[in-house]
Design a protein around this motif. Structure first.
Motif, PDB file in Angstrom:
ATOM      1  N   SER A 266      49.268   6.092  43.350  1.00 28.68           N
ATOM      2  CA  SER A 266      49.360   6.582  41.973  1.00 28.68           C
ATOM      3  C   SER A 266      48.125   7.412  41.650  1.00 28.68           C
ATOM      4  O   SER A 266      47.174   7.484  42.441  1.00 28.68           O
ATOM      5  N   MET A 267      48.142   8.038  40.497  1.00 27.61           N
ATOM      6  CA  MET A 267      46.972   8.790  40.060  1.00 27.61           C
ATOM      7  C   MET A 267      45.804   7.835  39.865  1.00 27.61           C
ATOM      8  O   MET A 267      45.953   6.770  39.278  1.00 27.61           O
ATOM      9  N   ALA A 268      44.648   8.220  40.371  1.00 32.05           N
ATOM     10  CA  ALA A 268      43.480   7.350  40.294  1.00 32.05           C
ATOM     11  C   ALA A 268      42.965   7.261  38.860  1.00 32.05           C
ATOM     12  O   ALA A 268      43.225   8.132  38.028  1.00 32.05           O
ATOM     13  N   ASN A 269      42.227   6.189  38.598  1.00 30.37           N
ATOM     14  CA  ASN A 269      41.614   6.008  37.280  1.00 30.37           C
ATOM     15  C   ASN A 269      40.267   6.716  37.180  1.00 30.37           C
ATOM     16  O   ASN A 269      39.475   6.434  36.283  1.00 30.37           O
ATOM     17  N   CYS A 270      39.994   7.620  38.131  1.00 33.20           N
ATOM     18  CA  CYS A 270      38.773   8.418  38.107  1.00 33.20           C
ATOM     19  C   CYS A 270      39.121   9.834  38.545  1.00 33.20           C
ATOM     20  O   CYS A 270      40.197  10.074  39.097  1.00 33.20           O
ATOM     21  N   VAL A 271      38.234  10.771  38.281  1.00 33.97           N
ATOM     22  CA  VAL A 271      38.425  12.152  38.718  1.00 33.97           C
ATOM     23  C   VAL A 271      37.213  12.582  39.525  1.00 33.97           C
ATOM     24  O   VAL A 271      36.126  12.012  39.390  1.00 33.97           O
ATOM     25  N   ALA A 272      37.413  13.593  40.363  1.00 28.80           N
ATOM     26  CA  ALA A 272      36.303  14.193  41.092  1.00 28.80           C
ATOM     27  C   ALA A 272      35.727  15.313  40.237  1.00 28.80           C
ATOM     28  O   ALA A 272      36.463  16.183  39.770  1.00 28.80           O
ATOM     29  N   GLU A 273      34.420  15.274  40.036  1.00 32.07           N
ATOM     30  CA  GLU A 273      33.746  16.285  39.224  1.00 32.07           C
ATOM     31  C   GLU A 273      32.917  17.191  40.128  1.00 32.07           C
ATOM     32  O   GLU A 273      31.959  16.738  40.763  1.00 32.07           O
ATOM     33  N   PHE A 274      33.298  18.470  40.181  1.00 36.15           N
ATOM     34  CA  PHE A 274      32.591  19.442  40.999  1.00 36.15           C
ATOM     35  C   PHE A 274      31.816  20.406  40.105  1.00 36.15           C
ATOM     36  O   PHE A 274      32.371  20.961  39.147  1.00 36.15           O
ATOM     37  N   ILE A 275      30.548  20.604  40.442  1.00 32.36           N
ATOM     38  CA  ILE A 275      29.709  21.572  39.738  1.00 32.36           C
ATOM     39  C   ILE A 275      30.068  22.974  40.217  1.00 32.36           C
ATOM     40  O   ILE A 275      30.100  23.239  41.425  1.00 32.36           O
ATOM     41  N   ILE A 276      30.349  23.885  39.283  1.00 34.67           N
ATOM     42  CA  ILE A 276      30.673  25.274  39.605  1.00 34.67           C
ATOM     43  C   ILE A 276      29.522  26.158  39.131  1.00 34.67           C
ATOM     44  O   ILE A 276      29.204  26.206  37.934  1.00 34.67           O
ATOM     45  N   LEU A 277      28.889  26.857  40.068  1.00 33.46           N
ATOM     46  CA  LEU A 277      27.794  27.771  39.742  1.00 33.46           C
ATOM     47  C   LEU A 277      28.272  29.212  39.619  1.00 33.46           C
ATOM     48  O   LEU A 277      27.641  30.023  38.937  1.00 33.46           O
ATOM     49  N   ARG A 278      29.369  29.553  40.287  1.00 31.40           N
ATOM     50  CA  ARG A 278      29.861  30.930  40.256  1.00 31.40           C
ATOM     51  C   ARG A 278      30.334  31.293  38.853  1.00 31.40           C
ATOM     52  O   ARG A 278      31.180  30.622  38.279  1.00 31.40           O
ATOM     53  N   GLU A 279      29.794  32.372  38.331  1.00 28.58           N
ATOM     54  CA  GLU A 279      30.189  32.805  36.999  1.00 28.58           C
ATOM     55  C   GLU A 279      31.564  33.462  37.001  1.00 28.58           C
ATOM     56  O   GLU A 279      32.233  33.506  35.978  1.00 28.58           O
ATOM     57  N   ASN A 280      31.977  33.988  38.139  1.00 29.40           N
ATOM     58  CA  ASN A 280      33.275  34.671  38.234  1.00 29.40           C
ATOM     59  C   ASN A 280      34.274  33.851  39.053  1.00 29.40           C
ATOM     60  O   ASN A 280      35.124  34.412  39.741  1.00 29.40           O
TER      61      ASN A 280
END
Length: 311
Positions: A266-280
């Protein structure tokens, strides 16, 4: 973002990745940051030690490697709510990572992180648990397993390629019995991985959904199915005389599943958080670049997009 305590994981047995990790560690320590550093790979899992030895909250995980290294970090760190900055060092496709060029100016990275000048991309994950017997038994017989790309149920043997018979239920209702190489249960993020190799659909990672795709089914009528994120996919191994059915997490072995047992995904009770540095940053540009979409053999210029209309 505060940088008081940071994890740095580098791709195991990759000299460039280790060298870049050591450089980042020295610079962060000069900023007063405590660094937990180690290799990550199929035979190296530093995260349990990192989490157990952390005396205070971990602010960030810097992952230097490819998509596989980033997936391993997501499985271990997302349940703890730790954001991930993944940079492609020694990887191949790099769907989940920032480009190697960002390491040319690491001082700017630290300044942007401390000044909150970045974006956070939250990606849905899956969780799985094993159960024994019928549905009246709600006592799990395993830990909770997590995956960012996909859960895969398929057999494994050393001396041959076994075929599996798997019965799938969705929210307790039987959907089908699959006779073939296995079943993939994927997230939108994983739709560009194993699932697309099995002719599954591409889903935008900004949505929540579950994709079930059979692997080389012996029935031509067996097709991928896209389910709402609140669904529970139950998979039962049948006719497994060799006891070879396994649960795989992003391509890594999770546990064995015997007849009489089922795995609920099933869908997890947490999410993966990725830092995005690219402005475009653009998901569609990533698809074009990584999947090498060429388009039509004859390319036409779309002048209408540029505000020009032919007479």
């Amino acid at each position: 973002m505060e940088l008081k305590q940071v994890i740095i994981a580098h791709k195991a047995r990759d000299q460039d990745s280790q060298r870049q990790a050591e450089k980042c560690a020295r610079e962060l320590e000069k900023l007063g940051c405590k660094v937990l550093m180690g290799p990550s790979g199929p035979k190296d899992n530093p995260y349990p030690v990192f989490l157990a030895s952390a005396g205070e909250p971990i602010d960030l995980a810097i992952i230097l490697g490819g998509d596989g290294t980033a997936l391993g970090a997501a499985r271990q760190l997302s349940p703890e709510g730790i954001p991930i900055l993944a940079i492609n060092v020694g990887g191949h496709l790099g769907f989940l990572t920032e480009s190697y060029e960002v390491l040319e100016d690491t001082q700017t990275i630290w300044q942007r992180l401390q000044g909150d000048r970045y974006a956070v991309q939250r990606r849905m994950m899956l969780q799985a648990t094993l159960y024994e017997g019928n549905r009246t038994n709600r006592e799990p017989m395993s830990d909770v397993f997590f995956a960012l790309n996909e859960m895969c149920v398929k057999p494994a043997a050393i001396d041959r390629t076994p075929v599996s018979v798997l019965e799938m239920e969705v929210d307790g209702e039987i959907v089908d019995q699959y006779h073939g190489d296995g079943l993939i249960v994927a997230t939108p993020t994983g739709s560009t991985g194993y699932t697309v190799s099995a002719n599954g659909p591409l889903l935008h990672p900004g949505m929540d959904a579950i994709v079930v795709t059979p692997i080389c089914p012996m029935s031509l009528s067996s097709r991928s199915i896209v389910l709402p994120p609140g669904s529970t996919v139950s998979i039962w191994p049948l006719a497994d005389h060799d006891l070879s059915t396994k649960l795989w997490l992003d391509g890594v072995h999770g546990t064995a599943i015997w007849p009489g047992q089922r795995v609920d995904v099933s869908m997890a009770n947490c999410v993966a958080e990725f830092i995005i540095l690219r402005e475009n940053y653009s998901y569609f540009r990533t698809l074009r670049d990584k999947l090498q979409w060429a388009g039509a053999r004859i390319h036409y210029t779309n002048n209408h997009r540029n505000g020009y209309s032919s007479p």
